[in-house]
Each structure stands twice: as C-alpha cells, then as structure tokens.
Scaffold this motif. Structure first.
Motif, PDB file in Angstrom:
ATOM      1  N   ILE A   1       0.833  -1.193   0.000  1.00  0.00           N
ATOM      2  CA  ILE A   1       0.000   0.000   0.000  1.00  0.00           C
ATOM      3  C   ILE A   1       0.872   1.249   0.000  1.00  0.00           C
ATOM      4  O   ILE A   1       1.678   1.455   0.918  1.00  0.00           O
ATOM      5  CB  ILE A   1      -0.925   0.047   1.230  1.00  0.00           C
ATOM      6  CG1 ILE A   1      -1.829  -1.182   1.274  1.00  0.00           C
ATOM      7  CG2 ILE A   1      -1.767   1.328   1.214  1.00  0.00           C
ATOM      8  CD1 ILE A   1      -2.754  -1.219   2.485  1.00  0.00           C
TER       9      ILE A   1
ATOM     10  N   ASP B   1       0.484   4.901   0.535  1.00  0.00           N
ATOM     11  CA  ASP B   1      -0.432   5.899   1.094  1.00  0.00           C
ATOM     12  C   ASP B   1       0.266   7.256   0.993  1.00  0.00           C
ATOM     13  O   ASP B   1       1.207   7.525   1.728  1.00  0.00           O
ATOM     14  CB  ASP B   1      -0.735   5.528   2.548  1.00  0.00           C
ATOM     15  CG  ASP B   1      -1.603   6.556   3.238  1.00  0.00           C
ATOM     16  OD1 ASP B   1      -2.318   7.290   2.537  1.00  0.00           O
ATOM     17  OD2 ASP B   1      -1.561   6.627   4.476  1.00  0.00           O
TER      18      ASP B   1
ATOM     19  N   LEU C   1      -3.355   4.611  -2.191  1.00  0.00           N
ATOM     20  CA  LEU C   1      -4.351   5.093  -1.235  1.00  0.00           C
ATOM     21  C   LEU C   1      -4.202   6.590  -0.984  1.00  0.00           C
ATOM     22  O   LEU C   1      -3.100   7.088  -0.738  1.00  0.00           O
ATOM     23  CB  LEU C   1      -4.206   4.339   0.088  1.00  0.00           C
ATOM     24  CG  LEU C   1      -5.228   4.666   1.180  1.00  0.00           C
ATOM     25  CD1 LEU C   1      -6.638   4.236   0.747  1.00  0.00           C
ATOM     26  CD2 LEU C   1      -4.839   3.966   2.482  1.00  0.00           C
TER      27      LEU C   1
ATOM     28  N   SER D   1      -5.935   9.737   1.348  1.00  0.00           N
ATOM     29  CA  SER D   1      -6.855  10.191   2.385  1.00  0.00           C
ATOM     30  C   SER D   1      -7.350  11.577   2.006  1.00  0.00           C
ATOM     31  O   SER D   1      -6.558  12.508   1.877  1.00  0.00           O
ATOM     32  CB  SER D   1      -6.154  10.241   3.747  1.00  0.00           C
ATOM     33  OG  SER D   1      -7.007  10.788   4.718  1.00  0.00           O
TER      34      SER D   1
ATOM     35  N   LYS E   1      -6.829   3.354   8.961  1.00  0.00           N
ATOM     36  CA  LYS E   1      -6.819   2.935   7.560  1.00  0.00           C
ATOM     37  C   LYS E   1      -6.672   1.420   7.454  1.00  0.00           C
ATOM     38  O   LYS E   1      -7.363   0.766   6.678  1.00  0.00           O
ATOM     39  CB  LYS E   1      -5.658   3.612   6.823  1.00  0.00           C
ATOM     40  CG  LYS E   1      -5.750   5.119   6.710  1.00  0.00           C
ATOM     41  CD  LYS E   1      -4.463   5.682   6.125  1.00  0.00           C
ATOM     42  CE  LYS E   1      -4.471   7.194   6.123  1.00  0.00           C
ATOM     43  NZ  LYS E   1      -3.205   7.771   5.654  1.00  0.00           N
TER      44      LYS E   1
ATOM     45  N   TYR F   1       3.132  -1.309   4.180  1.00  0.00           N
ATOM     46  CA  TYR F   1       2.928   0.095   3.856  1.00  0.00           C
ATOM     47  C   TYR F   1       4.223   0.686   3.298  1.00  0.00           C
ATOM     48  O   TYR F   1       5.276   0.591   3.932  1.00  0.00           O
ATOM     49  CB  TYR F   1       2.478   0.878   5.085  1.00  0.00           C
ATOM     50  CG  TYR F   1       1.031   0.616   5.438  1.00  0.00           C
ATOM     51  CD1 TYR F   1       0.008   1.328   4.819  1.00  0.00           C
ATOM     52  CD2 TYR F   1       0.692  -0.366   6.364  1.00  0.00           C
ATOM     53  CE1 TYR F   1      -1.321   1.067   5.120  1.00  0.00           C
ATOM     54  CE2 TYR F   1      -0.641  -0.631   6.673  1.00  0.00           C
ATOM     55  CZ  TYR F   1      -1.643   0.096   6.040  1.00  0.00           C
ATOM     56  OH  TYR F   1      -2.951  -0.156   6.329  1.00  0.00           O
TER      57      TYR F   1
END
Length: 287
Positions: free
Chosen positions: A44, A46, A81, A83, A132, A148
């Motif tokens: 991921i 982010d 990802l 936010s 998350k 991550y």
C-alpha cells in the motif's frame, strides 16, 4: 477503467464519504485468496499524490521486486491510497479529483509492468495508519500481510514516542504491527552528508533489532522495517519541487524543451500528458 470513470467514482464517494469511509475507485474491489491467506501480500502506497511522480513509481516497483524475491510463490498486489480528509495535507494546490485521475493513470502504468499483479486506487477519510489498516482489512484485504510503502521520515514519525503519550509506540501499535510491515527507499537529505544520511537510513531496522530503541520500540519490529537503496536519480524527487517547476513553466510547458526535460526526470510522460491535456496547470498547481 478510464480516467473519467475514476472521477465519477470519486464524486460518488465524496458525497457519501462520512458513511462509506473507504472505497475503491479503480481496479479490483476486493483482493481475496481463499485457498491460502498466507500466500498473499498487499503493498500500500499511502500518499498525497500531488502529483504522482517517479519517486512513487520507483518505491512501488523496487518494493515489489524486493518482496517477490523474498516470496516468489506469493501473490503480490498494490493499492494506491489517498486520504481525502488528511489534516496534514491541504487539498491545494491539486484538488482531490485531479489527484484521483492521475493516480488512476499511474495504476494503469503499474499493471503493465508488475506481472500477474493488480493495482487498485482507494480513497478513505482516515488519516491514521491504524484506522486505515482496520477498514482495509475489513473491506478490501482480509488476509495475508500488508506492507505500507512510505518515506523514511514517515516511518520514523510513526514510531516517534511523542505521538503516543502517555502510552508508548509498543503499546499503541502492538496489534497493528502483528501483520504489518513498512518498506521505504533511501532518500537524499540536503541537511547533511549524503553518504552518512543513507547509511543511517539503511541501518535503521538493524538499530531497532539490536534493541537500541527499547522499551519504546520492540526489537522484534526491526524485521518489519525494510529500508531499500534507492535509484540515485530518484532519491530527491519531491512533489513540492515538481509543483514549483510546473508553476514556473505554466503556459510554455509544451514548447520549452529545457524545462520539459527537467520535468521528465521527475514525472512520467503519462502524467505530463495529462497535465498538458487538461490545460489547467496554473489552476491545479499554483500557490
């Protein structure tokens, strides 16, 4: 999925984000491996994607290569990802809808180079990794290992004790770290000697494993932090420097070969073409 479809999915989520909290706007809606949960890894990234650049791309591809070499038989998939309610990231200068469109472009690029791997684009309202992670495991990836991908400074900030007082990182992140790892690339820092900076970063997980941060950070977490050597030409790529270039050459981006070459060193052609096609560089990237 086309860029327009990604935008449509974003607009739907934006209207219901407080109740939905998480959604996938591009790529597989759910990653499943019913035969053996231990055979799956989800990488991921982010980030703010403001805009997506070669640094993001390189972090994903090098991390993929690293885990594929370690676990050649495991399925490895990717999630980009964003936010959209991150208190630390202003929606400006690039609005979230533009970022989502560019993320979908990068996702397409990645699916073309990562063999037998999917790349989804996800949105969430959560800012904290723990929140998350919980919603992702509930709705997108309920098995296997999550890794991550982050900047080195982000990882050290996550483990910084000052954010957990009166608890410690060991207490606050215990459950989160059980099935989670972090991976980053070395990053240039103009505040000191480059060689020494890289050495410090590479040795970070070793320092944790040797117990140098206990009791705040358990030494067992050392094996869960992977710092990989970056490609030198991408070790100082940053979204902020890219935006400055875009602002400076607004209006002449397509006919200034010198500036355009500088931009190509930091941005994929597909992203540059998107910016040119939109013809809104100033409105997207101005201060």
């Amino acid at each position: 999925m086309t860029v327009k479809c990604c935008l449509d999915e974003y607009l739907k989520f934006d209207k219901e984000k407080e109740t939905k909290k998480f959604t996938i706007v591009d790529g597989p809606k759910r990653i499943s491996n019913e035969k053996n949960a231990n055979d799956s890894i989800l990488l991921i990234l982010d980030s703010s994607f403001n805009p997506p650049h070669w640094g993001h791309y390189t972090l994903i591809t090098k991390s993929y290569e690293h885990y594929h070499e370690l676990y050649p038989d495991k399925q490895i998939d990717v999630l980009l990802l964003l936010s959209i309610q991150n208190a630390d990231k202003d929606a400006k200068p690039a609005t979230f809808d533009k970022r989502v469109e560019m993320m979908c472009i990068m996702a397409k690029m990645l699916t073309q180079v990562l063999q037998k791997s999917s790349c989804s684009v996800g949105l969430t309202i959560f800012g904290k990794f723990v929140d998350k992670d919980k919603v992702i495991r509930e709705r997108f990836f309920d098995h296997g290992k999550i890794v991550y991908l982050a900047g080195f400074d982000t990882i050290t900030r996550i483990f910084d004790p000052k954010y957990y007082v009166p608890d410690t990182p060991a207490m606050a992140l215990n459950e989160f770290m059980q099935q989670t790892e972090f991976c980053c690339l070395t990053r240039y820092d103009d505040k000191g000697d480059t060689e020494q900076v890289f050495k410090t970063q590479i040795n970070y997980s070793k320092e944790i494993s040797e117990g140098n941060f206990e009791p705040l950070i358990p030494k067992e977490w050392g094996s869960k932090v992977n710092v990989l050597m970056n490609d030198p030409k991408y070790s100082n790529v940053s979204s902020s420097s890219i935006r400055k270039i875009l602002i400076q050459i607004y209006g002449s981006i397509s006919d200034n070969p010198v500036e355009l070459d500088n931009l190509k060193e930091q941005l994929p052609n597909e992203i540059i073409e998107y910016i040119i096609r939109e013809s809104k560089v100033k409105s997207i990237f101005s201060n």
